[in-house]
Design an enzyme around this catalytic site. Structure first.
Site, PDB file in Angstrom:
ATOM      1  N   CYS A  41      -5.185  -3.102   2.771  1.00 28.86           N
ATOM      2  CA  CYS A  41      -5.158  -2.912   4.149  1.00 28.86           C
ATOM      3  C   CYS A  41      -6.327  -2.813   4.922  1.00 28.86           C
ATOM      4  O   CYS A  41      -6.916  -4.070   5.356  1.00 28.86           O
ATOM      5  CB  CYS A  41      -4.475  -1.542   4.451  1.00 28.86           C
ATOM      6  N   GLU A  50       0.850  -1.367   0.058  1.00 26.12           N
ATOM      7  CA  GLU A  50      -0.005  -0.009  -0.121  1.00 26.12           C
ATOM      8  C   GLU A  50       0.769   1.100   0.013  1.00 26.12           C
ATOM      9  O   GLU A  50       1.973   1.379   0.596  1.00 26.12           O
ATOM     10  CB  GLU A  50      -0.981   0.012   1.270  1.00 26.12           C
ATOM     11  N   LYS A  89      -9.525   2.035  -2.533  1.00 22.13           N
ATOM     12  CA  LYS A  89      -9.823   1.498  -1.373  1.00 22.13           C
ATOM     13  C   LYS A  89     -11.266   1.818  -0.888  1.00 22.13           C
ATOM     14  O   LYS A  89     -11.715   3.057  -0.817  1.00 22.13           O
ATOM     15  CB  LYS A  89      -8.791   2.041  -0.444  1.00 22.13           C
TER      16      LYS A  89
END
Length: 258
Positions: free
Chosen positions: A143, A41, A109
């Protein structure tokens, strides 16, 4: 397909320095036979929320990935802060997957990390994205998305492997390890987790613990807390066979398994 997760440190907010550090690591992964290389990330900046950290969609980080893909004949992905929709817009934490033929796919995301204020500096994406590469159905998440099983469940019927790049803190490393394994077991799919090492500019420590996990939850490759690479072969037939032998997914209430 052989997949490599490159577990690396990140120079805080210095794209060029990170490109210089990562290029030989990508070359090493390609030399080991990787056909898909996963970086972390925010591989080019660190998990920074400094105003102005965003870059245009197709900016320097995406160009680096595209260049590496073309040079080494591999697919390569990692996330970076990209702005889409005008200069005043907040960036997305955008996973960019670049192919050797110039193809580029993006996933944004879904879950900004509110605990650290990411929701104040980044926009949320709209939904999962699944890409087929060489007969392998690939769904990336980023994440904090790992904590939300429902989005993994929704993508499962059309996914052979989940990619999860991260800047996951060492203080919660047990969560990272456990959730990666749980997502593989419950969805009967491969999971590739690629986490950074080192200390971020805000002082956060990262322990790595990158790993590749089989559809049965077995650890195929793992790493400790140094710059390194984990490498494993993944096979969509193994996913299909596991799901045929153990027919768990159709029993999910409300799940779509078409």
């Amino acid at each position: 397909m052989r997949i490599a997760a490159v577990q690396h440190d990140i120079v805080w907010e210095d794209r060029d320095a990170n490109f210089d550090r990562l290029a030989p690591q990508v070359a090493h992964a390609a030399g080991a036979g990787a056909e898909l290389v996963l970086l972390t990330e925010t591989f080019s900046t660190g998990f920074s929320m400094t105003p102005g950290i965003g870059e245009p969609e197709g900016g320097p980080s995406a160009r680096f990935l595209a260049g590496q893909a073309a040079e080494h004949g591999v697919w390569i992905g990692g996330s970076c802060p990209e702005i889409a929709g005008g200069e005043a817009a907040l960036p997305y934490n955008s996973f960019v997957l670049a192919g050797p033929d110039g193809t580029v796919h993006r996933y944004r995301k879904l879950h900004p990390f509110t605990h650290a204020g990411e929701h104040e500096r980044f926009s949320a994406g709209e939904g999962p994205v699944t890409v087929e590469v060489g007969g392998l159905r690939i769904t990336p998440f980023i994440c904090y998305d790992l904590r939300f099983a429902d989005v993994f469940w929704a993508a499962a019927p059309h996914t052979d492997v989940y990619l999860v790049p991260a800047n996951w803190p060492a203080a919660r490393r047990t969560h990272w390890q456990t959730l990666l394994q749980a997502r593989a077991i419950e969805n009967q799919a491969y999971v590739v987790g690629c986490n950074r090492v080192g200390t971020a500019g805000d002082g956060t420590e990262h322990a790595g613990d990158s790993r590749i996990i089989s559809p049965m939850g077995e650890l195929l490759a793992t790493a400790a807390g140094v710059e390194t690479m984990v490498l494993a072969d993944v096979d969509p037939a193994e996913v299909a066979g596991t799901r045929d032998r153990l027919r768990f997914l159709p029993d999910r209430r409300g799940a779509s398994n078409s």
